[in-house]
Scaffold this active site. Structure first.
Site, PDB file in Angstrom:
ATOM      1  N   HIS A 144      -5.414  -4.390 -12.089  1.00 30.96           N
ATOM      2  CA  HIS A 144      -5.895  -5.496 -11.251  1.00 30.96           C
ATOM      3  C   HIS A 144      -6.421  -6.584 -12.193  1.00 30.96           C
ATOM      4  O   HIS A 144      -7.118  -6.274 -13.155  1.00 30.96           O
ATOM      5  CB  HIS A 144      -7.008  -4.982 -10.329  1.00 30.96           C
ATOM      6  CG  HIS A 144      -7.518  -6.030  -9.395  1.00 30.96           C
ATOM      7  ND1 HIS A 144      -6.820  -6.426  -8.279  1.00 30.96           N
ATOM      8  CD2 HIS A 144      -8.649  -6.784  -9.419  1.00 30.96           C
ATOM      9  CE1 HIS A 144      -7.497  -7.382  -7.657  1.00 30.96           C
ATOM     10  NE2 HIS A 144      -8.613  -7.614  -8.323  1.00 30.96           N
ATOM     11  N   LEU A 203       0.858  -1.184   0.000  1.00 25.00           N
ATOM     12  CA  LEU A 203       0.000   0.000   0.000  1.00 25.00           C
ATOM     13  C   LEU A 203       0.901   1.243   0.000  1.00 25.00           C
ATOM     14  O   LEU A 203       1.885   1.301   0.733  1.00 25.00           O
ATOM     15  CB  LEU A 203      -0.849  -0.032   1.278  1.00 25.00           C
ATOM     16  CG  LEU A 203      -2.211   0.628   1.279  1.00 25.00           C
ATOM     17  CD1 LEU A 203      -3.087   0.130   0.132  1.00 25.00           C
ATOM     18  CD2 LEU A 203      -2.918   0.374   2.612  1.00 25.00           C
ATOM     19  N   ASN A 227      -3.432   1.689 -11.283  1.00 23.28           N
ATOM     20  CA  ASN A 227      -3.080   0.302 -10.938  1.00 23.28           C
ATOM     21  C   ASN A 227      -3.791  -0.643 -11.895  1.00 23.28           C
ATOM     22  O   ASN A 227      -4.905  -0.358 -12.337  1.00 23.28           O
ATOM     23  CB  ASN A 227      -3.556   0.013  -9.512  1.00 23.28           C
ATOM     24  CG  ASN A 227      -3.265  -1.422  -9.070  1.00 23.28           C
ATOM     25  OD1 ASN A 227      -2.141  -1.912  -9.221  1.00 23.28           O
ATOM     26  ND2 ASN A 227      -4.260  -2.108  -8.549  1.00 23.28           N
ATOM     27  N   GLU A 280      -4.378  -7.937 -20.220  1.00 21.72           N
ATOM     28  CA  GLU A 280      -3.673  -6.903 -19.437  1.00 21.72           C
ATOM     29  C   GLU A 280      -2.604  -6.237 -20.295  1.00 21.72           C
ATOM     30  O   GLU A 280      -2.437  -5.019 -20.272  1.00 21.72           O
ATOM     31  CB  GLU A 280      -2.991  -7.518 -18.207  1.00 21.72           C
ATOM     32  CG  GLU A 280      -3.935  -8.003 -17.143  1.00 21.72           C
ATOM     33  CD  GLU A 280      -3.200  -8.496 -15.896  1.00 21.72           C
ATOM     34  OE1 GLU A 280      -2.205  -7.868 -15.487  1.00 21.72           O
ATOM     35  OE2 GLU A 280      -3.618  -9.517 -15.338  1.00 21.72           O
ATOM     36  N   ASP A 283      -7.608  -1.302  -4.293  1.00 22.07           N
ATOM     37  CA  ASP A 283      -8.531  -1.607  -5.395  1.00 22.07           C
ATOM     38  C   ASP A 283      -9.870  -0.857  -5.367  1.00 22.07           C
ATOM     39  O   ASP A 283     -10.862  -1.355  -5.901  1.00 22.07           O
ATOM     40  CB  ASP A 283      -8.831  -3.130  -5.439  1.00 22.07           C
ATOM     41  CG  ASP A 283      -7.565  -3.956  -5.576  1.00 22.07           C
ATOM     42  OD1 ASP A 283      -6.635  -3.506  -6.271  1.00 22.07           O
ATOM     43  OD2 ASP A 283      -7.510  -5.056  -4.992  1.00 22.07           O
TER      44      ASP A 283
HETATM   45  C1  GRF Z   1      -0.816  -8.795 -12.947  1.00 25.70           C
HETATM   46  O1  GRF Z   1      -1.722  -9.842 -13.073  1.00 25.70           O
HETATM   47  C2  GRF Z   1      -1.492  -7.546 -12.459  1.00 25.70           C
HETATM   48  O2  GRF Z   1      -2.822  -7.432 -12.882  1.00 25.70           O
HETATM   49  C3  GRF Z   1      -1.448  -7.698 -10.969  1.00 25.70           C
HETATM   50  O3  GRF Z   1      -0.219  -8.325 -10.698  1.00 25.70           O
HETATM   51  C4  GRF Z   1       0.207  -9.062 -11.840  1.00 25.70           C
HETATM   52  C5  GRF Z   1       1.575  -8.566 -12.193  1.00 25.70           C
HETATM   53  O4  GRF Z   1       2.149  -9.341 -13.219  1.00 25.70           O
HETATM   54  N1  GRF Z   1      -1.646  -6.451 -10.279  1.00 25.70           N
HETATM   55  P1  GRF Z   1       3.492  -8.895 -13.902  1.00 25.70           P
HETATM   56  O5  GRF Z   1       4.535  -8.715 -12.795  1.00 25.70           O
HETATM   57  O6  GRF Z   1       3.227  -7.611 -14.626  1.00 25.70           O
HETATM   58  O7  GRF Z   1       3.862 -10.008 -14.824  1.00 25.70           O
END
Ligand code: GRF
Length: 200
Positions: free
Chosen positions: A104, A87, A102, A174, A145
């Site tokens: 998630h 945090l 961030n 992502e 979050d």
């Molecule tokens: C990802 O799944 C992200 O969403 C979460 O932590 C993971 C980090 O993965 N917050 P990386 O280190 O970017 O491979």
């Protein structure tokens, strides 16, 4: 735009920002910050000659107030938390209000909060029998979050056979969504109006 990326793990989202055509011409990663000296993300940063800083109370680490001086000298305009597990202190967040985002790996406001990271998230999603999941990118506030949601990508998981399979599908998205949002931010195309985050 100059950005800093906070990490705690393997760094695949950092790599996505470094490689994506969305961010290549408009975003420069000036620093990578971690709470751990030994993480995959630091190796990625070092191989791209990006300065790394370890934040925390241990000897040799920088404090958050040191960090805020360093980042302001670097003229960092956006902080991206990409798998950062700690945090961030309130005063640092206030200093960078609406300039910390961030990623998630689930559709917030479900499946978030303390302890909801890594495979824990995907296990909870799998066991709920949810039919969709996907990454959420949100502004960071004082709790885990809960900041305003900037962007989400829905992933069909109706046929998923394991939490690991969900993790893999979500991670693929992502790596597209994060560079997209970082680019939008750099272009000044993310604004808050009437309590909603608007992307133009
Ligand atoms: C990802 O799944 C992200 O969403 C979460 O932590 C993971 C980090 O993965 N917050 P990386 O280190 O970017 O491979």
């Amino acid at each position: 735009m100059r950005i800093a990326v906070f990490v705690s793990g393997r760094g695949s989202n950092l790599q996505a920002i470094l490689n994506s055509p969305e961010t290549k011409d408009i975003v420069e990663v000036k620093a990578v910050i971690s709470d751990k000296t030994d993480c995959g993300a630091f190796k990625i940063a070092k191989s791209s000659s990006i300065p790394t800083f370890c934040v925390g109370n241990k000897p040799g680490n920088v404090s958050y107030s040191d960090l805020s001086l360093i980042l302001s000298e670097m003229k960092v305009g956006l902080i991206v938390l990409a798998g950062y597990l700690k945090l961030i202190p309130d005063n640092f967040i206030s200093e960078y209000k609406n300039r910390i985002i961030n990623i998630h790996p689930a559709l917030l406001p479900s499946f978030g909060g303390k302890g909801m990271y890594g495979l824990n998230v995907h296990k909870a999603v799998f066991e709920s029998s949810a039919k969709v999941s996907g990454p959420t990118i949100h502004f960071v506030d004082n709790t885990y979050d809960t900041g305003k949601i900037i962007a989400q990508q829905i992933v069909d998981i109706s046929n998923a056979k394991s939490p690991e399979e969900i993790a893999e599908k979500v991670l693929k998205e992502e790596h597209k969504l994060l560079p997209y949002v970082v680019r939008k931010f750099a272009e000044g195309k993310i604004n808050i109006q009437d309590e909603r985050v608007i992307l133009t």
